[in-house]
Design a protein around this motif. Structure first.
Motif, PDB file in Angstrom:
ATOM      1  N   ASN A 469       6.362  11.316   1.981  1.00  0.00           N
ATOM      2  CA  ASN A 469       7.010   9.950   2.241  1.00  0.00           C
ATOM      3  C   ASN A 469       7.162   9.735   3.809  1.00  0.00           C
ATOM      4  N   GLY A 471       7.958   7.172   6.774  1.00  0.00           N
ATOM      5  CA  GLY A 471       8.406   5.859   7.291  1.00  0.00           C
ATOM      6  C   GLY A 471       9.645   5.769   7.924  1.00  0.00           C
ATOM      7  N   TYR A 493       8.317   3.671   3.079  1.00  0.00           N
ATOM      8  CA  TYR A 493       7.615   4.766   3.398  1.00  0.00           C
ATOM      9  C   TYR A 493       6.324   4.632   2.508  1.00  0.00           C
TER      10      TYR A 493
END
Length: 834
Positions: A469, A471, A493
């Motif tokens: 993930n 972000g 994300y």
């Protein structure tokens, strides 16, 4: 020129020693100075304490005085002193060794005579605490501090950027090394029984750069040795002192017609809350005449030398003390000395011992409200920092050394650097380093703040469903006063393996800080765990990457959630929540993990065969599921104590069990959809009970049931249990199952779970002498789970907790009283580092 002018002011503002009209030195027969020796001038109830060179000084009116010179283990010397106009009485007092004699004593069952003396002294504690109803006193306090060594690592961690002569330079902790610093105050102390102190700073002078205000000056050594706790340690006169200390009779000496018994204090175990040293008890009256106490905390040796003098009608109060800290911890070396001389002006005695009904009542409107200090009040005279040299000539009772005088001059140089830091804008601005480590912009002074995680925060968790993930999460805070805040926390994300966006927004509003009023909203589309009480994302990331083993089972969640909690009255909190969510099935989308010769690093290090433990993600029975639900929860603690800090209410501790009653209802709102419909009621009770200064007992019991039919209940909404079945975790090892499968025993019926923990500083390992001072606590745990499918599952464990940060233990589980499993567990409580 300005520095020269300040230096001249400095030189002429300090009186020399001969400005006092009663000075001297206290030495022994070998002409060695006796630092901390005390002088008590009887007719005016004035105590003095000698400095490190054994010197004392004060100013007295003309007349003749009876002075008493004393030092522990030396014979007290009484001498008349005559003060004449325009003359200085300068004395050299030689004290002789006092050889304590051992008197004949009847010893019963081999018990040391000290125990009989201490029992009588402890029995007389209440009387001595209540003898004085009120007094006023003048107290001169001198504090001296010097930093001797600073390790390079700490030096780097504490460095600060300052402006000096238009150039930016670095100020490090080592820059303060070998700079002796001191603070002097003259104070008015008013004591009112049972334990109320008012300290007014009449005069304040300091060579410490960036020093505090006079209101933050060093306090008088508060409390009494007759209290249960003294200087945060268990007093040798505590009602249960015989449980914590051994005592040894060291002999006696005579003070006039009174026999003074010398008792050695020996802690039964090496503990930071226990003193060692000596206490001197008067025969028949059983009051303390002197005490020499020592305690050690994390490499800091604390020593207290106390002198009590007869101030009125055979009432003995603390007249002088010397407190010294020898610092040698984490490579930092230094020392701190605190000298105090006390002169009593007005003493009101309580001729008859107070009855229970006469005790001072708590005048607080709410008996559960605590303050930072309900018994000690500090204020400063408006002239505290404007006193001239003549004033200090009269009140300075402990002479300044040459180095202490020079330290006032050094302050000007150091203060300029500290001013550079203090005058800088405290609101942070964006910097290049923030790109990597994150930071924040703005601050409460500007009513706005933004926090960001930088590149480090951009790398989220890893799992076999989402992949990485990637972000960022931001936090925006808006204040409309110092206690009320709106916070917005957007996050977004990209899931590299699922090729989708996980995003969300949380908004929270502190609208009633004195009543814990808190409103919050969540809107999100992301992956979520079937068991929200399972292991953390951090631990699952490590396990997935380095062991090829995933523990979290995930589903796709699109959710809107609104909640509010507020204290209806103290100790009674109402929480209401409304949730709407759409949940969908997910599958594993990657099987990547680090390998060494086709093995995971964990298998490689343990010499195991290559194993692929990547399990498929859970399938969701019945396909997509919808949840539309509301929840109501009451939390109640009959005796909940709290503090008001910065206009905000925070619960401090509970003196009673706390009860939680909750009801949750899943509604069938969307026709033709797979709605999760249920009714659930829960009840929990928890309490922490202190058994002694070294041990405590806690329990948490929860039970609940689903009401009616559960044929439309989705597995996501089952009752799941707190579990952490991995060797390494980032949670504590209490209040959770450590050998229980994360999902196997989740239930759609009734349940009972219980977590019982007994923690003590001395169960097994810490009874070993070389471990007794270690900052660790031992725990015995018992965990229980009962459901229709698992009628009796329990765990037993023993663990060590190091300052509640690192925990390690061994646990065994039983199923229906039959051995099931054994495991070792290590946890690092990351929340403790927040």
């Amino acid at each position: 020129m300005r520095k020269v002018f300040l230096f001249l002011i400095f030189i002429f503002s300090f009186p020399t020693a001969f400005a006092q009209n009663f000075t001297g030195v206290v030495i022994n027969s070998k002409s060695e100075p006796l630092p901390g020796a005390t002088v008590f001038i009887k007719s005016i109830n004035k105590g003095l304490i000698c400095n490190a060179e054994g010197e004392f000084q004060t100013t007295l009116a003309e007349g003749t005085y009876d002075a008493q010179f004393s030092y522990l283990s030396y014979k007290t010397k009484n001498q008349k002193v005559t003060i004449r106009k325009d003359e200085t009485a300068e004395l050299k007092i030689v004290l002789e060794d006092d050889h304590f004699s051992l008197k004949e004593a009847t010893v019963t069952s081999g018990e040391d005579p000290a125990y009989a003396i201490m029992r009588k002294a402890i029995a007389a504690v209440d009387f001595h605490k209540k003898q004085v109803e009120k007094y006023s006193a003048e107290c001169y306090i001198k504090c001296v501090f010097e930093l001797l060594e600073v390790p390079k690592l700490i030096d780097k961690m504490t460095k600060m950027q300052v402006q000096e002569d238009g150039q930016q330079t670095t100020l490090k902790l080592s820059d303060l090394k070998n700079h002796l610093m001191l603070q002097e105050t003259n104070n008015r102390i008013i004591f009112t029984a049972p334990d109320n102190y008012e300290q007014t700073v009449l005069a304040f002078s300091s060579s410490i750069p960036n020093d505090f205000k006079p209101e933050d000056a060093m306090e008088l050594m508060r409390g009494s040795i007759y209290d249960a706790l003294y200087m945060n340690c268990i007093s040798p006169l505590n009602a249960k002192a015989l449980s914590y200390y051994k005592f040894r009779y060291e002999g006696f000496t005579e003070d006039g017609n009174t026999t003074i018994n010398k008792i050695k204090i020996i802690p039964k175990v090496a503990n930071v809350q226990l003193f060692k040293g000596y206490i001197y008890i008067a025969e028949n009256t059983w009051e303390v005449r002197n005490a020499e106490l020592e305690a050690t905390v994390i490499g800091i040796t604390q020593q207290y030398t106390l002198t009590f003098s007869n101030v009125k009608n055979d009432v003995y109060l603390l007249s002088a003390y010397w407190m010294t800290y020898d610092i040698n911890t984490f490579g930092v070396r230094g020392y701190f000395d605190n000298y105090a001389s006390i002169k009593y002006d007005d003493i009101s005695l309580n001729e008859t011992v107070l009855t229970e009904k006469q005790k001072t009542k708590n005048k607080s409107k709410n008996r559960f409200e605590l303050t930072a200090d309900t018994t000690y009040h500090m204020r400063a005279d408006s002239l505290a920092q404007k006193r001239d040299s003549l004033y200090w000539t009269e009140v300075r009772n402990t002479p300044l050394s040459d180095r202490e005088i020079v330290s006032y001059e050094q302050k000007e140089v150091l203060q300029a650097k500290f001013d550079s830091i203090q005058n800088k804008d405290t609101d942070n601005k964006f910097s290049f380093g923030s790109l990597l480590f994150g930071g924040h912009i703005g601050g409460s002074k500007r009513k706005f703040e933004m926090r960001y995680g930088g590149l480090r925060g951009a790398l989220g968790d890893y799992n076999f469903v989402d992949g990485w993930n990637l972000g960022q999460k931001l936090d925006f805070s808006f204040w409309w006063n110092k206690n009320k805040k709106l916070q917005l926390s957007p996050r977004i994300y990209y899931a590299t393996a699922r090729k989708t966006i996980n995003y969300g927004m949380t908004a929270s509003l502190d609208y009633a800080p004195l009543h814990a009023g808190y409103f919050y909203v969540l809107a999100a589309s992301n992956s979520a765990d079937f068991n929200p009480n399972g292991i953390s994302k951090t631990m699952n990331t490590l396990s997935s990457l380095f062991a090829g083993q995933n523990f979290k089972m995930l589903y796709d969640r699109k959710i809107a959630h609104v909640g509010n909690h507020i204290d209806i009255v103290n100790g009674l909190r109402l929480t209401t929540e409304v949730t709407s969510a759409h949940r969908s099935e997910l599958q594993n989308n990657t099987d990547f993990y680090f390998k060494i010769k086709d093995q995971s690093p964990v298998d490689y290090l343990l010499g195991r065969e290559a194993q692929n433990r990547i399990t498929p993600n859970f399938a969701m029975p019945g396909g997509d599921s919808y949840l539309n639900a509301f929840a109501v929860k009451f939390w109640y603690a009959p005796a909940a104590y709290y503090r008001i800090e910065n206009g905000r209410k925070n619960y401090a501790y509970m003196r009673s069990p706390s009860f939680t009653l909750g009801y949750e209802q899943g509604l069938n709102l969307l026709q033709g959809k797979n709605n999760s419909v249920f009714s659930k009621i829960t009840l929990a009770v928890a309490q922490n009970v202190r058994l002694s200064y070294f041990s405590a007992f806690s329990y948490k019991v929860g039970l609940g049931t689903f009401l009616g039919k559960t044929d439309k209940l989705n597995y996501i909404d089952f009752q799941h249990f707190a579990s952490s079945p991995i060797v390494l975790s980032d949670e504590t090892l209490t209040n959770r199952f450590l050998l229980l499968d994360l999902y196997k025993y989740s239930t759609d019926s009734r349940w009972l779970n219980a977590f019982v923990n007994y923690r003590s500083q001395y169960i097994l390992l810490k009874r070993l002498p070389f471990l007794q001072r270690a900052f660790m606590t031992e725990n015995l745990t018992f965990n229980l789970l009962s459901t229709p499918n698992q009628p009796f599952y329990n765990e037993l464990g023993y663990s060590l907790s190091f300052m509640n940060m690192i925990n390690a233990g061994a646990f065994v589980s039983f199923d229906k009283f039959r051995y099931q499993d054994f495991g070792l567990r290590l946890s690092v409580n990351l929340k403790a580092f927040d």
